[in-house]
Every structure is written in structure tokens, then in C-alpha cells.
Write a protein that holds these residues in place. Structure first.
Motif, PDB file in Angstrom:
ATOM      1  N   ALA A 195       0.850   8.769  -6.690  1.00 34.40           N
ATOM      2  CA  ALA A 195       1.254  10.180  -6.658  1.00 34.40           C
ATOM      3  C   ALA A 195       2.052  10.535  -7.907  1.00 34.40           C
ATOM      4  N   ASN A 196       2.963   9.646  -8.329  1.00 35.57           N
ATOM      5  CA  ASN A 196       3.743   9.904  -9.543  1.00 35.57           C
ATOM      6  C   ASN A 196       2.849   9.971 -10.773  1.00 35.57           C
ATOM      7  N   ARG A 242       0.889   4.014  -2.916  1.00 34.12           N
ATOM      8  CA  ARG A 242       0.650   5.445  -2.666  1.00 34.12           C
ATOM      9  C   ARG A 242       1.633   6.296  -3.462  1.00 34.12           C
ATOM     10  N   TYR A 243       2.913   5.909  -3.448  1.00 37.02           N
ATOM     11  CA  TYR A 243       3.921   6.681  -4.190  1.00 37.02           C
ATOM     12  C   TYR A 243       3.727   6.553  -5.696  1.00 37.02           C
ATOM     13  N   ARG A 244       3.377   5.360  -6.183  1.00 42.17           N
ATOM     14  CA  ARG A 244       3.157   5.168  -7.617  1.00 42.17           C
ATOM     15  C   ARG A 244       1.967   6.005  -8.092  1.00 42.17           C
ATOM     16  N   SER A 289       0.829  -1.208   0.000  1.00 37.49           N
ATOM     17  CA  SER A 289       0.000   0.000   0.000  1.00 37.49           C
ATOM     18  C   SER A 289       0.861   1.255   0.000  1.00 37.49           C
ATOM     19  N   ARG A 290       1.949   1.216   0.757  1.00 46.50           N
ATOM     20  CA  ARG A 290       2.856   2.361   0.814  1.00 46.50           C
ATOM     21  C   ARG A 290       3.471   2.618  -0.568  1.00 46.50           C
ATOM     22  N   VAL A 291       3.922   1.555  -1.230  1.00 47.33           N
ATOM     23  CA  VAL A 291       4.499   1.708  -2.570  1.00 47.33           C
ATOM     24  C   VAL A 291       3.430   2.181  -3.548  1.00 47.33           C
ATOM     25  N   ASP A 295       0.882  13.199 -10.753  1.00 48.15           N
ATOM     26  CA  ASP A 295       1.755  14.321 -11.118  1.00 48.15           C
ATOM     27  C   ASP A 295       1.982  14.357 -12.626  1.00 48.15           C
TER      28      ASP A 295
END
Length: 176
Positions: free
Chosen positions: A160-161, A156-158, A152-154, A164
Motif C-alpha cells: 500500500a505504501n 499488505r501495508y508495504r 502477509s499482513r506486513v 501510494d
């Protein structure tokens, strides 16, 4: 598990609030006058709790020595047969066979093809790790995906990218 220390009591109006923490949890607040703050903070530290000294809200009336224990914290005396993580909504865990946080919906205030919700879940077994449950509903059909906290943490970053990148397009900054 830490126990609540005995604090000095003089009965004067309290001017300081001391927040008592165990790892990851606000467990209680102690109220003291200025004369007893240092002694109370030391007693809290000796009991194995972290103390954070802060001021009091002007409308709050407490006496030196008053303590409020949060029922959801480690000092709250949760029943031994079913202890809940701090994020659990405590609604029908026994029947479901797992703890579950409040379900967070991703409502865009626009018509969408799917209704999406996300929640933390954890089996009642003491060694169970929390997971993230992502649920989508279309019509009457529900589909769930269970991810580890790490996945889930990974994710979240994917996400967000990707968001963006979508924003950086030639669309005048509007979502496509």
C-alpha cells in the motif's frame, strides 16, 4: 463447542431474525415473533452463543421458532474426521493434504508477464496454522511463495505504501 438452545415456538409469523455467532463464525439464524425475541436472545446467550437481533427481509416468510443452521458453521455438524476452516473451499482436501481457500487472481484486464494468484492454505494437522500462498505462472512454469499470516499482513501495508508513492509522482496521477 456450543449447542443450539431450545427456543420457544408459537407458530405465529416471525418478525425478527436473530443471528447466532460463535467466535469468528455466523452459525445459525433463529426466527421469532416480537413476543419471544427477548426470551430467545437470553436462551442463545445462556448456550454460549452471541446473539445479534435484526429485522427480516420483507419477502421472507418464517414462523416463530424456526431455526436455520449453516452447514459451514460450528453448529453444522462437520464430519469429525475432517473439519474445515470457514474459508476452505472443501474441494479435495484429503487428496491435497491441506485446506485451501478459493484462489484469487490478480487480473488487471491488461496483458501481464505473469499470472498471479493468492490463497489461504493450511495443513490438515489440527495444530497447523493457516498460511498465504502466492503463486505466479509464466508460460508453463509455476513458482510459489508461502508466507505466514503475519508476513502477509506486513506485506499488505508495504505494498500500500509503495502504491501510494507511485501514485504521488508527476505523472498526472496515472500509473507509470
Amino acid at each position: 463447542m456450543s449447542t443450539l438452545p431450545t427456543l420457544a415456538t408459537c407458530g405465529d409469523p416471525a418478525t425478527v431474525r436473530i443471528e447466532l455467532y460463535t467466535p469468528g463464525s455466523l452459525d445459525a439464524c433463529a426466527y421469532t415473533c416480537a413476543a419471544h425475541t427477548v426470551r430467545a436472545s437470553a436462551a442463545v446467550a445462556q448456550a454460549g452463543l452471541a446473539a445479534h437481533v435484526t429485522g427480516m427481509a420483507p419477502d421472507m416468510k418464517r414462523s416463530c421458532g424456526d431455526v436455520f443452521v449453516y452447514p459451514t458453521g460450528a453448529l453444522g455438524g462437520a464430519p469429525a474426521d475432517l473439519t474445515h476452516p470457514h474459508w476452505c473451499n472443501r474441494d479435495d482436501c484429503e487428496r491435497r493434504g491441506r485446506h485451501r481457500s478459493r484462489i484469487l487472481r490478480s487480473d488487471t484486464n491488461r496483458p501481464e508477464a505473469f499470472i498471479v494468484g493468492v490463497a489461504l492454505v493450511q495443513a490438515l494437522h489440527p495444530a497447523a496454522e493457516p498460511t498465504v500462498r502466492l503463486t505466479s505462472v509464466e508460460g508453463g512454469a509455476e513458482t510459489s511463495l508461502v508466507l505466514s499470516v503475519g508476513q502477509s499482513r506486513v506485506l499488505r501495508y508495504r505494498l500500500a505504501n509503495l502504491l501510494d508513492m507511485a501514485r504521488a509522482g508527476r505523472n498526472g496521477g496515472r500509473w507509470a
